[in-house]
Design a protein around this motif. Structure first.
Motif, PDB file in Angstrom:
ATOM      1  N   HIS A  15      21.982  -4.874 -34.886  1.00 49.28           N
ATOM      2  CA  HIS A  15      23.165  -5.424 -34.220  1.00 49.28           C
ATOM      3  C   HIS A  15      24.438  -4.747 -34.720  1.00 49.28           C
ATOM      4  CE1 HIS A  15      23.811  -7.634 -37.922  1.00 49.28           C
ATOM      5  NE2 HIS A  15      22.663  -8.275 -37.796  1.00 49.28           N
ATOM      6  N   LEU A  16      25.556  -5.223 -34.226  1.00 51.60           N
ATOM      7  CA  LEU A  16      26.848  -4.620 -34.556  1.00 51.60           C
ATOM      8  C   LEU A  16      27.099  -4.619 -36.058  1.00 51.60           C
ATOM      9  CD1 LEU A  16      29.585  -3.462 -33.602  1.00 51.60           C
ATOM     10  CD2 LEU A  16      30.382  -5.838 -33.374  1.00 51.60           C
ATOM     11  N   GLY A  17      26.694  -5.686 -36.734  1.00 54.95           N
ATOM     12  CA  GLY A  17      26.872  -5.738 -38.179  1.00 54.95           C
ATOM     13  C   GLY A  17      26.078  -4.655 -38.885  1.00 54.95           C
ATOM     14  N   ASN A  18      24.838  -4.418 -38.431  1.00 57.22           N
ATOM     15  CA  ASN A  18      24.027  -3.332 -38.999  1.00 57.22           C
ATOM     16  C   ASN A  18      24.681  -1.981 -38.746  1.00 57.22           C
ATOM     17  OD1 ASN A  18      21.268  -5.143 -37.653  1.00 57.22           O
ATOM     18  ND2 ASN A  18      21.880  -5.162 -39.801  1.00 57.22           N
ATOM     19  N   TYR A  19      25.234  -1.816 -37.545  1.00 58.63           N
ATOM     20  CA  TYR A  19      25.845  -0.542 -37.180  1.00 58.63           C
ATOM     21  C   TYR A  19      27.080  -0.262 -38.033  1.00 58.63           C
ATOM     22  CZ  TYR A  19      28.115   3.054 -34.347  1.00 58.63           C
ATOM     23  OH  TYR A  19      28.730   4.225 -33.936  1.00 58.63           O
ATOM     24  N   LEU A  20      27.975  -1.250 -38.138  1.00 57.41           N
ATOM     25  CA  LEU A  20      29.214  -1.043 -38.890  1.00 57.41           C
ATOM     26  C   LEU A  20      28.978  -1.058 -40.401  1.00 57.41           C
ATOM     27  CD1 LEU A  20      31.756  -3.194 -36.844  1.00 57.41           C
ATOM     28  CD2 LEU A  20      31.626  -0.706 -36.973  1.00 57.41           C
ATOM     29  N   GLY A  21      28.064  -1.915 -40.844  1.00 57.15           N
ATOM     30  CA  GLY A  21      27.842  -2.034 -42.271  1.00 57.15           C
ATOM     31  C   GLY A  21      26.911  -0.995 -42.849  1.00 57.15           C
ATOM     32  N   ALA A  22      26.082  -0.358 -41.982  1.00 54.48           N
ATOM     33  CA  ALA A  22      25.083   0.572 -42.501  1.00 54.48           C
ATOM     34  C   ALA A  22      24.963   1.843 -41.669  1.00 54.48           C
ATOM     35  CB  ALA A  22      23.721  -0.128 -42.589  1.00 54.48           C
ATOM     36  N   LEU A  23      24.531   1.729 -40.420  1.00 52.83           N
ATOM     37  CA  LEU A  23      24.071   2.907 -39.677  1.00 52.83           C
ATOM     38  C   LEU A  23      25.156   3.961 -39.497  1.00 52.83           C
ATOM     39  CD1 LEU A  23      21.852   1.198 -36.949  1.00 52.83           C
ATOM     40  CD2 LEU A  23      21.300   1.817 -39.311  1.00 52.83           C
ATOM     41  N   ARG A  24      26.346   3.537 -39.150  1.00 55.55           N
ATOM     42  CA  ARG A  24      27.430   4.510 -38.976  1.00 55.55           C
ATOM     43  C   ARG A  24      27.724   5.224 -40.294  1.00 55.55           C
ATOM     44  NH1 ARG A  24      33.504   2.863 -37.089  1.00 55.55           N
ATOM     45  NH2 ARG A  24      33.402   1.817 -39.118  1.00 55.55           N
ATOM     46  N   ASN A  25      27.681   4.473 -41.371  1.00 51.02           N
ATOM     47  CA  ASN A  25      27.911   5.050 -42.688  1.00 51.02           C
ATOM     48  C   ASN A  25      26.782   6.007 -43.077  1.00 51.02           C
ATOM     49  OD1 ASN A  25      29.270   5.333 -45.205  1.00 51.02           O
ATOM     50  ND2 ASN A  25      27.897   3.833 -46.129  1.00 51.02           N
ATOM     51  N   TRP A  26      25.531   5.640 -42.749  1.00 51.92           N
ATOM     52  CA  TRP A  26      24.395   6.522 -43.037  1.00 51.92           C
ATOM     53  C   TRP A  26      24.574   7.874 -42.356  1.00 51.92           C
ATOM     54  CZ3 TRP A  26      19.292   3.252 -42.275  1.00 51.92           C
ATOM     55  CH2 TRP A  26      19.300   2.192 -43.193  1.00 51.92           C
ATOM     56  N   ALA A  27      24.965   7.838 -41.095  1.00 52.96           N
ATOM     57  CA  ALA A  27      25.118   9.089 -40.347  1.00 52.96           C
ATOM     58  C   ALA A  27      26.154   9.996 -41.011  1.00 52.96           C
ATOM     59  CB  ALA A  27      25.516   8.781 -38.903  1.00 52.96           C
ATOM     60  N   THR A  28      27.215   9.411 -41.553  1.00 56.54           N
ATOM     61  CA  THR A  28      28.240  10.194 -42.243  1.00 56.54           C
ATOM     62  C   THR A  28      27.726  10.750 -43.563  1.00 56.54           C
ATOM     63  OG1 THR A  28      29.993   8.858 -41.233  1.00 56.54           O
ATOM     64  CG2 THR A  28      30.567  10.112 -43.208  1.00 56.54           C
ATOM     65  N   LEU A  29      26.959   9.962 -44.302  1.00 58.85           N
ATOM     66  CA  LEU A  29      26.459  10.388 -45.614  1.00 58.85           C
ATOM     67  C   LEU A  29      25.537  11.598 -45.520  1.00 58.85           C
ATOM     68  CD1 LEU A  29      25.722   6.916 -47.246  1.00 58.85           C
ATOM     69  CD2 LEU A  29      27.393   8.596 -48.048  1.00 58.85           C
ATOM     70  N   GLN A  30      24.886  11.769 -44.382  1.00 56.05           N
ATOM     71  CA  GLN A  30      23.954  12.891 -44.218  1.00 56.05           C
ATOM     72  C   GLN A  30      24.627  14.246 -44.399  1.00 56.05           C
ATOM     73  OE1 GLN A  30      20.850  11.308 -40.820  1.00 56.05           O
ATOM     74  NE2 GLN A  30      22.902  11.801 -40.177  1.00 56.05           N
ATOM     75  N   LYS A  31      25.933  14.279 -44.182  1.00 57.45           N
ATOM     76  CA  LYS A  31      26.647  15.557 -44.189  1.00 57.45           C
ATOM     77  C   LYS A  31      26.693  16.192 -45.573  1.00 57.45           C
ATOM     78  CE  LYS A  31      29.567  13.975 -40.365  1.00 57.45           C
ATOM     79  NZ  LYS A  31      30.944  13.571 -39.960  1.00 57.45           N
ATOM     80  N   ASP A  32      26.746  15.359 -46.631  1.00 62.21           N
ATOM     81  CA  ASP A  32      26.899  15.934 -47.963  1.00 62.21           C
ATOM     82  C   ASP A  32      26.027  15.257 -49.019  1.00 62.21           C
ATOM     83  OD1 ASP A  32      28.262  13.557 -48.017  1.00 62.21           O
ATOM     84  OD2 ASP A  32      30.221  14.429 -48.458  1.00 62.21           O
ATOM     85  N   ALA A  60      11.288   0.187 -31.943  1.00 62.90           N
ATOM     86  CA  ALA A  60      12.625  -0.057 -31.396  1.00 62.90           C
ATOM     87  C   ALA A  60      13.704   0.275 -32.423  1.00 62.90           C
ATOM     88  CB  ALA A  60      12.748  -1.515 -30.942  1.00 62.90           C
ATOM     89  N   SER A  61      13.476  -0.076 -33.681  1.00 63.47           N
ATOM     90  CA  SER A  61      14.449   0.239 -34.730  1.00 63.47           C
ATOM     91  C   SER A  61      14.550   1.742 -34.928  1.00 63.47           C
ATOM     92  CB  SER A  61      14.048  -0.447 -36.037  1.00 63.47           C
ATOM     93  OG  SER A  61      14.108  -1.855 -35.918  1.00 63.47           O
ATOM     94  N   THR A  62      13.428   2.434 -34.826  1.00 64.37           N
ATOM     95  CA  THR A  62      13.438   3.897 -34.933  1.00 64.37           C
ATOM     96  C   THR A  62      14.344   4.491 -33.853  1.00 64.37           C
ATOM     97  OG1 THR A  62      11.185   3.902 -35.812  1.00 64.37           O
ATOM     98  CG2 THR A  62      12.011   5.971 -34.902  1.00 64.37           C
ATOM     99  N   ALA A  63      14.184   4.014 -32.633  1.00 65.60           N
ATOM    100  CA  ALA A  63      15.006   4.515 -31.529  1.00 65.60           C
ATOM    101  C   ALA A  63      16.486   4.235 -31.777  1.00 65.60           C
ATOM    102  CB  ALA A  63      14.550   3.875 -30.216  1.00 65.60           C
ATOM    103  N   CYS A  64      16.804   3.029 -32.245  1.00 66.12           N
ATOM    104  CA  CYS A  64      18.206   2.678 -32.498  1.00 66.12           C
ATOM    105  C   CYS A  64      18.821   3.545 -33.580  1.00 66.12           C
ATOM    106  CB  CYS A  64      18.306   1.209 -32.902  1.00 66.12           C
ATOM    107  SG  CYS A  64      18.057   0.031 -31.557  1.00 66.12           S
ATOM    108  N   LEU A  65      18.066   3.809 -34.634  1.00 70.93           N
ATOM    109  CA  LEU A  65      18.603   4.620 -35.727  1.00 70.93           C
ATOM    110  C   LEU A  65      18.825   6.061 -35.290  1.00 70.93           C
ATOM    111  CD1 LEU A  65      17.928   2.072 -37.371  1.00 70.93           C
ATOM    112  CD2 LEU A  65      17.167   3.581 -39.214  1.00 70.93           C
ATOM    113  N   LEU A  66      17.895   6.596 -34.543  1.00 68.24           N
ATOM    114  CA  LEU A  66      18.062   7.961 -34.032  1.00 68.24           C
ATOM    115  C   LEU A  66      19.270   8.027 -33.096  1.00 68.24           C
ATOM    116  CD1 LEU A  66      14.344   8.883 -33.263  1.00 68.24           C
ATOM    117  CD2 LEU A  66      15.733   9.710 -35.178  1.00 68.24           C
ATOM    118  N   ALA A  67      19.411   7.024 -32.238  1.00 68.33           N
ATOM    119  CA  ALA A  67      20.544   6.998 -31.307  1.00 68.33           C
ATOM    120  C   ALA A  67      21.872   6.836 -32.033  1.00 68.33           C
ATOM    121  CB  ALA A  67      20.361   5.863 -30.299  1.00 68.33           C
ATOM    122  N   SER A  68      21.830   6.261 -33.242  1.00 62.13           N
ATOM    123  CA  SER A  68      23.050   6.064 -34.033  1.00 62.13           C
ATOM    124  C   SER A  68      23.417   7.293 -34.846  1.00 62.13           C
ATOM    125  CB  SER A  68      22.869   4.866 -34.974  1.00 62.13           C
ATOM    126  OG  SER A  68      22.658   3.680 -34.240  1.00 62.13           O
ATOM    127  N   GLY A  69      22.617   8.353 -34.742  1.00 61.70           N
ATOM    128  CA  GLY A  69      22.968   9.595 -35.414  1.00 61.70           C
ATOM    129  C   GLY A  69      22.155   9.935 -36.642  1.00 61.70           C
TER     130      GLY A  69
END
Length: 329
Positions: A15-32, A60-69
């Motif tokens: 959900h939105l909380g997972n996205y803002l609290g984790a997934l969006r941040n995970w996608a950024t951390l991958q860079k470095d 379904a969670s796999t798909a969401c995480l991939l779609a989140s970057g």
């Protein structure tokens, strides 16, 4: 490059909380960072579960995480990597009952029926420590409510080092996002947004359509007062603070900036702006999630390859941990 580990339970659509609290941040951390991200399906069976539902939710969670970057090579499911369970058992024997008795999340989940819950629910913080230290990860992005688990993981790692007379497991640093670490329910601003809430209106999921997102924001609980012009005016107004926090996190704007724009107005204008912003940011994620869900074989292959990479990192570390405790290798 520091190694980052984090995980999410595949017990429902993120959900939105997972996205803002984790997934969006995970996608950024991958860079470095050297990142590993895990669908912790072993943690999912510490509470009652349905096998086929767990399987579908993992996909379904796999798909969401991939779609989140999240990059495919960094993603895997926990049960496919035996190092988690192997080190988890060692940590069951290292950790102390007194440490586990202090863990607040077990008390929250078990409530008054402690004796009826699984032993897995009680010792799962030991497995969480093993999840991290099987990779000798030094950084873990978590919400503030998970800080206690990182402290326990460090206690376990340090006790292992002391008992074995080695400097083997590193100290773990929690990475807590500065904004939106706790996104609250749209129906009750005093409760965290949750997959398990019986009301679908309490959360925005990463598969919601634009119409569903807009509808949920329109129906989100508020109060009759207009938005204040200063942050002090949000005291005892949890729903207003939650919606403003969501807007700020999605737009990278400060609370003061938002109050200067919307202060003195009713919630109608603000909710319309928030709904438009969420649709803009989340609709592409939802569309990509639906596309990925249509190809189950691809999702399974992503998890297989991710697990192979995770095993190549964790197996040598856990092999050495087993040797240190005296197991024949």
């Amino acid at each position: 490059m520091q190694r980052v580990f984090s995980g999410i339970q595949p017990t429902g659509i993120p959900h939105l909380g997972n996205y803002l609290g984790a997934l969006r941040n995970w996608a950024t951390l991958q860079k470095d960072h050297d990142c590993l991200f895990c669908l912790v399906d072993m943690h999912s069976i510490t509470m009652p579960w349905e096998p086929e539902k767990l399987r579908q939710q993992t996909l379904a969670s796999t798909a969401c995480l991939l779609a989140s970057g999240i990059e495919p090579t960094r993603l895997y499911n926990q049960s496919a990597v035996s190092a988690h369970a192997r080190l988890g058992w060692i940590f069951n024997c290292i950790s102390r009952l007194g440490w586990l008795n202090r863990m607040t999340q077990f008390k929250d989940k078990a409530g008054k029926n402690r004796e009826n819950h699984s032993a897995g629910l009680y010792v799962y913080p030991n497995l969480m420590a093993a999840d991290i230290l099987a990779f000798q990860a030094t950084r873990v992005p978590v919400g503030d409510d998970q800080r206690q688990h990182i402290e326990l993981a460090n206690d376990i790692g340090q006790k292992f080092n002391h008992d074995m007379g080695v400097d083997f497991f590193p100290t773990i640093e929690p990475l807590i996002p500065p904004q939106a670490a706790r996104v609250m329910s749209l129906r009750d601003g005093s409760k965290k947004m949750s997959k398990s809430d019986p009301s679908e209106q309490s959360r925005i999921t990463l598969t919601d359509t634009p119409d569903e997102i807009a509808q949920k924001i329109r129906r989100a609980k508020t109060d009759p007062e207009p938005l204040p012009g200063e942050a002090a005016g949000l005291e005892n107004r949890p729903e207003a603070r939650n919606l403003l926090s969501i807007y700020g996190a999605m737009s990278d704007r400060s609370l003061e900036d938002l109050l200067s724009e919307f202060g003195g107005q009713g919630f109608g204008t603000f909710k319309t702006a928030l709904a438009d912003l969420l649709v803009e940011k989340l609709a592409p994620v939802a569309s990509e999630t639906r596309r990925l869900l249509a190809d189950e074989s691809h999702l399974l292959e992503v998890l297989r390859q991710g697990a192979a990479r995770a095993r190549s990192v964790a197996d040598p570390i856990v092999d050495e941990a087993e040797r240190l405790v005296g197991f024949l290798r």
